[in-house]
Design a protein around this motif. Structure first.
Motif, PDB file in Angstrom:
ATOM      1  N   GLY A   9      32.034  35.728  36.863  1.00 11.88           N
ATOM      2  CA  GLY A   9      31.364  36.608  37.821  1.00 11.88           C
ATOM      3  C   GLY A   9      31.101  37.957  37.175  1.00 11.88           C
ATOM      4  O   GLY A   9      31.978  38.504  36.505  1.00 11.88           O
ATOM      5  N   PHE A  48      33.770  36.841  44.891  1.00 12.22           N
ATOM      6  CA  PHE A  48      34.072  36.047  43.689  1.00 12.22           C
ATOM      7  C   PHE A  48      35.421  35.351  43.836  1.00 12.22           C
ATOM      8  O   PHE A  48      35.544  34.142  43.650  1.00 12.22           O
ATOM      9  CB  PHE A  48      34.099  36.943  42.447  1.00 12.22           C
ATOM     10  N   ILE A  53      36.352  32.194  41.714  1.00 11.57           N
ATOM     11  CA  ILE A  53      35.945  32.754  40.416  1.00 11.57           C
ATOM     12  C   ILE A  53      36.973  33.804  40.007  1.00 11.57           C
ATOM     13  O   ILE A  53      37.085  34.849  40.643  1.00 11.57           O
ATOM     14  CB  ILE A  53      34.536  33.375  40.511  1.00 11.57           C
ATOM     15  N   VAL A  56      36.154  37.934  35.947  1.00  7.28           N
ATOM     16  CA  VAL A  56      35.145  38.836  36.492  1.00  7.28           C
ATOM     17  C   VAL A  56      34.962  40.030  35.567  1.00  7.28           C
ATOM     18  O   VAL A  56      35.940  40.634  35.115  1.00  7.28           O
ATOM     19  CB  VAL A  56      35.576  39.336  37.898  1.00  7.28           C
ATOM     20  N   SER A 125      26.067  39.768  40.617  1.00  7.81           N
ATOM     21  CA  SER A 125      25.970  40.399  41.931  1.00  7.81           C
ATOM     22  C   SER A 125      25.897  41.913  41.768  1.00  7.81           C
ATOM     23  O   SER A 125      26.486  42.468  40.844  1.00  7.81           O
ATOM     24  CB  SER A 125      27.188  40.031  42.786  1.00  7.81           C
TER      25      SER A 125
END
Lengths: 374, 400
Positions: A9, A48, A53, A56, A125
């Motif tokens: 992520g 996330f 996920i 990150v 994102s």
């Protein structure tokens, strides 16, 4: 919740900082306070983590002091981990890094991090959309469709007069994107891009490397809008509540949206909580003469006056005989006695003395800067 | 390899707290919720970390599950340390056999080897059921200055209360000359707060002697302190000024919560210099609905209030539906008060459901027989059916 070890992520904490300059003068978009006790980056980070996920990267640009303070080791999001976990990626963090202009050159700067992350897919994102989204079905749809890029969108109302950075998608009956426009001259219901994308690492590597060699930096302009490239873009519709923050008025409304029980319940769920840094404030203390209606109030507040339709962040004080309505008061705000306040946004640690009258309007809230004394 | 520590704190958290009845049915007393977002143990643990004590043994025995979960790795109190930190110490089996903690002194005795790992000069012994903010480092400094073997924190109490407590008589230099547990005719009003600073070498000696003497009680107040006093050791009293409350009974627990609502509260939970830390769920801010009426209350994160809360302490994740009323009560985490229900002068435990139009407790003025009146208590995880009544003084430990 299983972990999704094959996914990385990436959060862009500083993209679109210039859309709400009042709030981002001293901080990144990601560290803009929101909803009483959160900062905007809490939403992508929690999304996330709740999607399994657990590796990150957070890409920042400037003014990231408050962001670093907020995120720390990532423990609050369960991202303080030996495998994967949270990685802060400021400019100059890697040998070839420079100050970037768009998401593509930002990714180019930190490509060695992405390259070494053990992942087949990457989810991107921004921090300017407040929503609770499970990325897993979007990733599954991406893999199944064979698309190059999956762009997440939501149905929403678009008004060209007020919009500053909307991406509008046309989607065919199979879900593939047939047309993309930025701030088109129209008004009405449409498919609004949420600036969240799923790609394979191989595809992302290809577009990043190509763009670097041609001095292109904008994911939206140079990849999505570039019709000649002929990439296969899948649209994935996110159907839950969302709020896209492109202006101070949007920010104001997005906060006040939390007073709507349906919207609040869509955002703060038991199964996918929004995590944030804890501050160990005591519970809210309401005095004998306090009157509270329709407000969201964070811990540590001490309220003696009247509060209606407000979002009060942690540790806000409201004095006796003060009426405060339709306002957002950030952490540490101190409001004296006998005041009358309506439609304001007070940044952190604002001090408003006794007997003050402050009024903004709904579409144009009065903004009071960080630490101001009034 | 352990690095030497000047001070180790030992927190006695094994007690059942039987006078809290239904509230300690399935959790140890230090795990009982207090003050809107805390549990009792937050006070000594936060005092330790704020006093610079980073090594704490928590002695558990009775119903430790909730307490163990709550303490976890000690991170909320900054007690997750590479060297030191918080350690939960249940009784364990040794080559000589296994035994429960038989008394407060025996509990520390069984953990001499834990303390010795840090080779401390001083050991602070604390209880887990008192509400107060105290800088132990000042008391330790006093202990050092007096070259004391044991320093006991004392509170000047009204004479009427002295016969319920351990009472110290001191000379002008605060050296203890006499100690009596619950004296019928108190000679002084200096009451022990159950907070001790020992010079570890001395404590260890007396713990071993007490164990060998096999007194049966193996208790600090009954055995260790009298033995040290008789042997002429240097015992000093350290006067504490400030808010301190033993919350060992339902009435005192209710009182201490109500104290937080006073205009001039003596226990300042909003002091950022001396925060009381706690482990809490990640909940959104509380929502006070358009129909809510809130007066003189403390309310915490994640609560949704559409009804009325007056003079009450409402913990996190509580729902008070429209038309429900809560007056002079304590509502613990996760409980739902359904519409039309009225809760007055009551303690409602964690994760309860109070059904529609149910009635819990009553205000004393409305109760004909005042002698029979007391606060009503609903234990944890209990459902009170629609329209059901829980009378004042009743203690509900099963759903009705």
């Amino acid at each position: 919740m299983g972990t999704n070890k094959n996914i990385l992520g990436l959060v862009f904490a500083s993209i679109h900082d210039d859309t709400i300059l009042d709030l981002t003068k001293h901080r990144t978009m990601g560290s803009v306070p929101f909803g009483g006790r959160y900062r905007l980056i809490d939403f992508p980070l929690s999304n996330f983590v709740n999607s399994g996920i657990t590796q990150v990267g957070v890409i920042t640009k400037r003014n990231y002091g408050s962001l670093l303070d907020h995120i720390g080791s990532g423990r609050e999001w369960d991202l303080a981990s030996k495998k994967g976990g949270l990685h802060l990626l400021p400019p100059f963090s890697h040998t070839s890094s420079t100050i970037y202009s768009g998401r593509l050159d930002a990714l180019g700067n930190i490509w060695s991090f992405v390259e070494h992350a053990p992942c087949g897919y990457v989810v991107l994102s921004n921090c300017d959309v407040v929503t609770n989204i499970d990325f897993r079905p979007a990733i599954a749809a991406h893999i199944e469709s064979g698309a190059d890029i999956t762009a997440i969108y939501a149905k929403g109302y678009y008004d060209q007069a007020t919009s500053t950075a909307a991406t509008i998608f046309e989607v065919d009956d199979k879900g593939f994107v047939t047309d993309i426009a930025v701030d088109p001259p129209m008004t009405g219901e449409c498919n609004l891009g949420l600036d969240m994308f799923v790609m394979s690492k191989d595809f992302l590597r290809k577009i990043v490397k190509e763009s670097m060699s041609r001095n292109r930096y904008s994911l939206r302009r140079d990849i999505l809008l570039d019709r000649n490239a002929n990439y296969k873009v899948l649209g994935y519709e996110h159907k839950s509540y969302f709020s896209k923050i492109d202006s101070l008025a949007d920010y104001f409304q997005a906060n006040l949206d939390l007073l709507d029980t349906a919207k609040r319940n869509a955002l703060f769920t038991k199964s996918a909580p929004i995590y944030t840094n804890t501050k160990d404030n005591a519970p809210v203390h309401f005095g004998s003469d306090a009157i509270i209606k329709n407000s969201l109030i964070a811990d540590g507040c001490m309220i003696e006056g009247r509060v209606e339709n407000c979002v009060l962040f942690r540790g806000v004080k409201v004095g006796k005989n003060t009426i405060i309505r339709d306002s957002i008061i950030m952490q540490g705000g101190a409001i004296g006695t006998d005041g009358s306040i309506r439609n304001i946004i007070a940044d952190r640690n604002v001090n408003i003395s006794d007997d003050r009258q402050l009024t903004g309007s709904k579409g144009y809230p009065l903004f009071i800067g960080k630490g101001a004394e009034i | 390899m352990y690095i030497k520590k000047d001070v180790v704190a030992m927190l006695l958290a094994g007690g059942q707290g039987s006078r809290l009845y239904a509230l300690t049915h399935d959790m140890a007393k230090p795990a009982v919720p207090f003050g809107g977002k805390y549990r009792l143990i937050d006070f000594p643990l936060s005092n330790c970390t704020n006093s610079g004590i980073d090594t704490v043994g928590v002695l558990t025995q009775y119903q430790p599950l909730v307490l163990n979960d709550y303490i976890g790795n000690g991170q909320p109190w900054d007690l997750d340390k590479m060297n030191g930190g918080v350690h939960v110490l249940p009784p364990y089996e040794t080559s000589k056999g296994a035994s429960w903690y038989e008394g407060t002194a025996n509990a520390i005795y069984q953990n001499i080897s834990f303390v010795d790992r840090y080779d401390p000069e001083y050991v602070v012994v604390l209880g887990g059921d008192h509400i107060y903010k105290m800088n132990y480092s000042k008391m330790i400094a006093f202990h050092k200055a007096q070259k004391a073997d044991l320093t006991i924190a004392v509170l000047d109490v009204p004479l009427s209360e002295a016969s319920r407590m351990g009472i110290m008589t001191c000379n002008d230099e605060m050296r203890v000359t006499d100690f009596t547990e619950k004296p019928k005719e108190p000679k002084s009003t200096l009451a022990s707060m159950g907070i001790y600073v020992f010079t570890w070498s001395k404590l260890k000696k007396y713990l071993i002697e007490n164990e060998n003497a096999n007194t049966g009680s193996k208790d600090f107040g009954k055995d260790i302190i009298p033995a040290m006093l008789n042997a002429g050791e240097r015992l000093y009293a350290y006067t504490f000024e400030g808010y301190w409350k033993d919350v060992g009974t339902l009435d005192s627990l209710w009182d201490a919560n109500m104290d937080l609502l006073a205009e001039n509260e003596q226990l300042d939970l909003y002091d950022s210099e001396w925060r009381i830390y706690s482990r809490h769920e990640n909940l959104p801010p509380q929502f006070i609905g358009p129909t809510a009426k809130i007066q003189r209350s403390m309310i915490s994160e994640g609560s949704v209030i559409h009804g009325e809360s007056e003079n009450s302490v409402i913990f996190g994740g509580v729902t008070i539906e429209e038309g429900a009323e809560v007056h002079y009560s304590i509502v613990m985490p996760g409980t739902v008060i359904k519409k039309g229900a009225v809760v007055k002068y009551a303690i409602v435990g964690e994760n309860c459901v109070i059904g529609e139009n149910a009635r819990i407790g009553e205000q004393p003025e409305n109760y004909p027989n005042r002698d029979e009146w007391s606060i009503a208590v609903v234990g944890h995880n209990i459902t009170v059916g629609d329209g059901k009544t829980v009378a004042p003084k009743a203690i509900l430990s099963e759903s009705i």
